[in-house]
Design a protein around this motif. Structure first.
Motif: not given
Length: 277
Positions: A16-17, A61, A215, A238
């Motif tokens: 997602r990041e 997302t 995570t 990130h």
């Protein structure tokens, strides 16, 4: 011409990041996973310590990507289903006409992944082979064919220290098991072969080890005791995401092929992430 990044396993965590980081860098983004809508049920889905499916979905997302002003394409894909893998690559190419960056981040994450050696079942290894070897091969071959036709492209394979070293403690105490280590070891070998064989035709390929990233999936697979046993620094997702964007977009990145890039020290060495440490 807007560039396109295809990120697998983008419903949560590093995937997602990474999708959001490429969107911030000006890419339109195709995202794949099994969980399209929040709360959707799937076989072999990873559960937390309470037995609850992990949060995250492609829908959420995609909404975040669009909020950044970029296009988002949702592509359902199950690594254990080869037909869905091939269909995903076709769907992205049909929608965008090109793929500039492929990030192979998705993996099989069943709760049997870190079973102890003597209790490891053949069915688990069969799923690991499909999820870590066969599916990435099929997807990457299909995407590379398009990249070779357009004369340029970047492939990033996300590995793990589990594929390159021994666990700090036994699986029962929170270390990784043979199945996960073997799967990630296979991932670690792909990029070097791609770079060696296709580097002269405009293709770049990288192997990235995110390190210990905080995570929900890592907590579910190793547990809190496993995280403590690793005895190394951690980073938010990130950090490896921004490293992958840097590798895909910076001219000087080509020299970092044919090795495993440890994302956390690499980010510090090259000043890639401003708001970390």
């Amino acid at each position: 011409m807007t560039q396109v990044a295809f990120i697998t396993g983008a419903s949560r965590g590093i995937g997602r990041e990474t999708a959001l980081a490429f969107a911030r860098a000006g890419f339109d983004v195709a995202i794949s996973a099994r969980t399209v809508a929040e709360g959707a049920q799937a076989e072999h889905r990873l559960l937390d310590a309470r037995g609850v499916p992990l949060p995250g979905s492609l829908d959420s997302t995609a909404s975040a990507i669009r909020a950044l002003g970029r296009q988002a394409l949702i592509v359902p894909m199950d690594l254990l289903d080869s037909d869905s893998v091939l269909a995903a690559s076709q769907a992205v190419l049909a929608a965008y006409g090109r793929i500039d960056v492929l990030v192979n981040n998705a993996i099989y994450q069943g709760n049997d992944l870190n079973a102890a050696y003597m209790s490891l079942q053949p069915q688990t290894l069969e799923r690991v082979f499909k999820g870590y070897v066969l599916a990435p091969l099929l997807l990457t071959q299909a995407v590379l064919a398009a990249m070779l036709a357009q004369g340029v492209g970047v492939v990033i394979n996300v590995t793990s220290g589990a594929g390159e070293s021994d666990p700090p403690v036994a699986a029962a105490q929170g270390g990784w098991g043979y199945a996960y280590g073997a799967g990630k070891a296979a991932v670690s070998r792909a990029s070097g072969v791609i770079a060696t064989e296709l580097g002269g035709q405009g293709i770049r390929a990288y192997t990235v080890n995110p390190g210990v990233v905080t995570t929900d999936a890592l907590k579910a697979t190793l547990g809190e005791s496993g995280l403590l046993a690793l005895r190394v620094g951690t980073a938010p997702p990130h950090v490896p995401a921004q490293v992958m964007v840097w590798l895909a977009t910076c001219e000087q990145a080509a020299r970092f092929q044919r090795r495993t890039i440890a994302a956390q020290p690499f980010a510090l060495e090259h000043g890639i992430v401003d708001d970390w440490r």
